[in-house]
Motif scaffolding. Structure first.
Motif, mmCIF file in Angstrom:
data_model
loop_
_atom_site.group_PDB
_atom_site.id
_atom_site.type_symbol
_atom_site.label_atom_id
_atom_site.label_comp_id
_atom_site.label_asym_id
_atom_site.label_seq_id
_atom_site.Cartn_x
_atom_site.Cartn_y
_atom_site.Cartn_z
ATOM 1 N N GLU A 59 0.726 -0.920 -0.006
ATOM 2 C CA GLU A 59 -0.012 0.028 0.318
ATOM 3 C C GLU A 59 0.998 1.327 0.093
ATOM 4 O O GLU A 59 0.176 2.400 -0.650
ATOM 5 N N ILE A 62 1.248 3.522 -3.516
ATOM 6 C CA ILE A 62 0.617 3.609 -3.702
ATOM 7 C C ILE A 62 1.037 5.195 -4.564
ATOM 8 O O ILE A 62 1.530 6.050 -3.707
ATOM 9 N N GLY A 68 -3.040 8.348 -7.625
ATOM 10 C CA GLY A 68 -3.063 7.707 -6.553
ATOM 11 C C GLY A 68 -4.762 8.039 -5.572
ATOM 12 O O GLY A 68 -4.910 6.799 -4.728
ATOM 13 N N ASP A 69 -4.871 9.382 -5.336
ATOM 14 C CA ASP A 69 -6.304 8.643 -4.925
ATOM 15 C C ASP A 69 -7.863 8.234 -5.478
ATOM 16 O O ASP A 69 -8.226 7.614 -4.865
ATOM 17 N N ARG A 72 -6.780 5.036 -3.700
ATOM 18 C CA ARG A 72 -7.011 5.048 -2.291
ATOM 19 C C ARG A 72 -8.800 5.377 -1.200
ATOM 20 O O ARG A 72 -9.207 4.251 -1.598
ATOM 21 N N ARG A 73 -9.046 6.103 -3.043
ATOM 22 C CA ARG A 73 -11.020 6.190 -2.603
ATOM 23 C C ARG A 73 -11.066 4.410 -3.169
ATOM 24 O O ARG A 73 -12.003 3.849 -2.070
ATOM 25 N N ARG A 75 -10.020 1.698 -2.822
ATOM 26 C CA ARG A 75 -9.350 0.870 -1.245
ATOM 27 C C ARG A 75 -10.037 1.024 -0.195
ATOM 28 O O ARG A 75 -11.146 0.025 -0.037
ATOM 29 N N TYR A 167 -8.836 0.458 -7.750
ATOM 30 C CA TYR A 167 -7.409 -0.356 -7.152
ATOM 31 C C TYR A 167 -7.605 -1.752 -7.255
ATOM 32 O O TYR A 167 -6.386 -1.602 -6.853
#
Length: 319
Positions: A59, A62, A68-69, A72-73, A75, A167
């Motif tokens: 992780e 990322i 990357g945003d 993360r969203r 995930r 993701y």
């Protein structure tokens, strides 16, 4: 005509024959070696790589920025689904309840293996599915979207799909495509001679599962309505259309992963039996059922689950 006399030992003819014999023997050895080399199985480098266990990236790797945003969203949606896509969730589950370790764990239907396997034909709906199609059906069945605030899965093109796919694609960074990866899906257990039995499974459940999921299989709820331990049947669990309602899928998942953190400690027979027990409890209605339970069973549940069967005096699937 007079035949020539054979050369006597030690003359030039004898030496020539010896040299010829040695040369012929060497030639045979060389040819044999070459043939053996051509017949030996050779494993191409790409096949060697495919046979090796794949590990998704950490992780911490990322990337920064918009990509990357989105990862993360995605995930967050995957691990805390009600908090980040709650309008489409009609039960107490998250995606990571079945796809363990945030979709990373092998033999728990990891998302890095799923990502490289789509588009793919699915017999369940009789057509080639994209990953967006596949996620939508997870919301429809596993997350029981018909009971959600929206009453339906996210509409096609929704950012929920975009972030989840970002993701999944990141999890599959470096994964080879074009060939099923080791650890994809759930373990496929061979059918045992005694078959599977809910009554035997109830005993296994009481001894191995109830300490976490509760004697009534309803898991451990938090004050905010989320669950620390997911419910396995009843109104807050997956509906009858979910893949985990199939005994073979549930048995493979249980064998490799349950009790949690102690995978592969149950025997195959125990895994089959406890799967039969869990999957023979009532759960939310199959959204595909438009007429009777019997009609839906013939069309969608001809084999592999307990939908439409009478258990403890009640026909399952009508709730």
């Amino acid at each position: 005509m007079t035949e020539p006399l054979p050369p006597t030992p030690g003359d030039d003819g004898d030496a020539q024959r010896i040299i010829f014999a040695i040369t012929a023997a060497l030639l045979i050895l060389v040819v044999t070696y070459k043939v053996g080399q051509s017949d030996a199985p050779v494993q191409p480098p790409d096949e060697v790589a495919m046979d090796a266990a794949f590990s998704p990236p950490e992780e911490s790797t990322i990337p920064a920025g918009p990509d990357g945003d989105a990862i993360r969203r995605g995930r967050l949606i995957f691990t805390t689904t009600s908090a980040h896509a709650g309008q489409y969730v009609g039960n107490g589950l998250t995606c990571s309840n079945c796809h363990l370790d945030a979709g990373r764990k092998a033999d728990a239907s990891p998302m890095w293996a799923a990502w490289v396997g789509y588009p793919a034909y699915r017999a369940k709906n009789g057509r080639v599915n994209t990953m967006e199609d596949r996620i939508r059906e997870c919301f429809l069945y596993s997350m029981n979207a018909p009971a959600s605030k929206a009453g339906t899965p996210p509409p096609y093109g929704d950012d929920v799909y975009r972030d989840l796919q970002s993701y999944f694609a990141w999890l599959a960074t470096g994964a080879p495509s074009g060939k099923p990866l080791s650890g994809r899906g759930f373990v496929k257990l061979a059918v045992t001679p005694p078959g599977h039995d809910p009554a035997r499974g109830a005993t296994v459940f009481a001894g191995q599962c109830a300490s976490c999921h509760g004697a009534n299989g309803q898991g451990q709820a938090n004050p905010d309505g989320s669950y620390t331990i997911p419910p396995l049947w009843g109104t807050r669990s997956f509906n009858w259309g979910a893949g985990m309602a199939g005994v073979a899928s549930a048995a493979g998942f249980i064998k490799a992963n349950m009790p949690y953190g102690q995978g592969n400690t149950l025997t195959d027979q125990q895994a089959w039996d406890v799967a039969a027990y869990v999957d023979s409890r009532e759960r939310p209605r199959d959204p595909r059922q438009t007429a009777t339970v019997d009609a839906a069973r013939k069309k969608y549940h001809a084999k592999g689950d307990y939908y439409g069967q009478k258990i403890d005096g009640k026909v399952l699937g009508g709730s």
